[in-house]
Each structure stands twice: as C-alpha cells, then as structure tokens.
Design a protein around this motif. Sequence first.
Motif: not given
Length: 325
Positions: A180-192
Amino acid sequence: MNRNAIIRRIYGIRAHFKLSVAISLIAVFLSFLIRYFTPITISYVSFYPAILLATVVAGPLIAVGAAVLSAALVAAFLNPLGPFVMTEGDIWSLGAFLTVNLLIIATTDFLLKTVIQCNDQADQLVAADQHTHVLLRELSHRMKNQYAVILAMSRATAKTATSVAEFQHNFTQRLHGLSRTHDLLVESDWKSVPLEDLISIEMEAVSRKGALSVQGPPLKLTPIAAVNLGMALHELITNSLRHGAWSSNHGNVRISWRYDRTDFYLDWHETVEPAVEELGPKGFGRKILESVVPVALEGTSELVLQADGLYWHLRTPAKLIVAED
C-alpha cells in the motif's frame, strides 16, 4: 565539432541582427567584385553563393533582400547597355534569377530547420535513454532493498508464528501494508507521500476501526520515511486491534506529529480501559518499532506502557522525513 554543431552555430548568428546583415552585405559585395573583375558571362552566377550564405546566417527575409540587391547591382553596374537599361531578355534573366533565389532560400531554410530539428530529437532520445538507464539502476537498487526488507520480515514473522497458518496470515498482512505504501509512492512518481494519506490508507485496510484523532501540520514524506512509517503504523494498528485500544469499545488512539528545521517528532498514544499491565513478548512488531524504523531513519524511539495505555514516540532528523517541494 560535428556537422550538426557547426550548422547550429552558424544558424545561431541569426539571433544577432546587425551581424547577420553585415555578413550578408559583405557576401553580396564580394560576389559583385568577383563578377566585375572576372570574365564570367552569366550575369548572376557569382551571387548564388552569397544568397545561400545570407539564408544560412540571416534567415529567409534578409536573404530575399540580398537577392534584390544583387539584381540591382547587376542592372546598375554590369549591364553593357548602361545603368538600369534592360532588354526583354535581361528582364527574363532577372526574373529567372529571383525565382531561382527564392527556391534556394526556401530549400536551404527548410533543410536547416529539418537538420536542427532532427538533431534536437536525437539529443532528446539520447537524454531519454540515459534517464531510462538511471531509472533502471535506481529501480534495481530499490528492489534489492525491498527484497532485503521482505526477507527479514519473513524470517522474523516465522520466528514468532506458532503455526503455518499464523505465519501466512501475519506475513501476508505485513506484505500488503508494504504494498500500500508503494502504491502511494508510485502515484507520486516516487517523490513524496502526504503523512495523512499514509495514515488513511493503513486505516482503510483494517476491518474494524476505533476512535482515532489525527493532529499535525501538513507534511509530505520522503520515500524512505513513507516506507518505514508505513511499516510502523501497520504494526501499531494491528497491535491495537488485537490487544490495545481498538480491541474493545472503550479505547481511542491519538496520532500527532510536529517538526522543525532539525528534528521530526511523531507520537502514537492509545488509551484503553482496563489498562494493559505489560507489553507482550518482544516479537517482530516491537522490533520494527524499537529498532528497524529508528535505525533506518537515523533517530530514536520509545515504546512504553503508561498509566492509561500504550505510547510510542519517534524522534528523527527532519531531513530524512520532510520531502522538499
């Protein structure tokens, strides 16, 4: 210097209007001298290189002016019948000269723009290829780190599990939390990742929800902070559902955070009645909260039982937590 660089540099002279006009006039004047002092029988042939050069360094508009000037010089000084005295044949020759020059100007300008455009696209492709290699190396590095985290998670979960079913359930839940955390990071291009979004997505994953209050300024987490705080929140939420505030209808949880230029502070405080008398055996969850997360974030943590419930405090350098805009 390659061919494209030479063309680009010559083409860049167009940005300097006075210089480009001066070069065009000098080229026309030299063409006139060559025509005047040499036995060339074709009146306009010496001017074609000048028109070509004017197109390159000055652009099509000034090149047309150079062509008109060239025609005027021929009519004024190179006409055997006298200045500006022209026969019908001379008029046709002048028209042919101007027509050919227009074709030269249009073709040269088009070729220059095409070459530069192709060169720009080639540079973009090279840059994109280099960026892709950088991303692949970064992805490989992150995957290796995650493999190490998952492997450690598997081993630690296995040590505390009393059956295969328990191991499968606990390990799957922890793996889903990491996902789930990785999904959030992917949505933000692994920025924040906003901290409130991280809390929300962890809360959405549980089947039962208790009283929760969240307090803190808007904050975007760095990728390393998102991964580690995500793991910590998962363990805290799971423990609260099983043994803490959310295991009954009389408890609540408060999550608060603050930060300054140097440090970041996060507090998890849950209250429950009756109060838990002591912490359970030190399993993987406590290891995450007391060792893994603080070490990964170069900080310290404290997990204690207070009179009214469980308290977890994290202090870590703000530079590892707060993502720059």
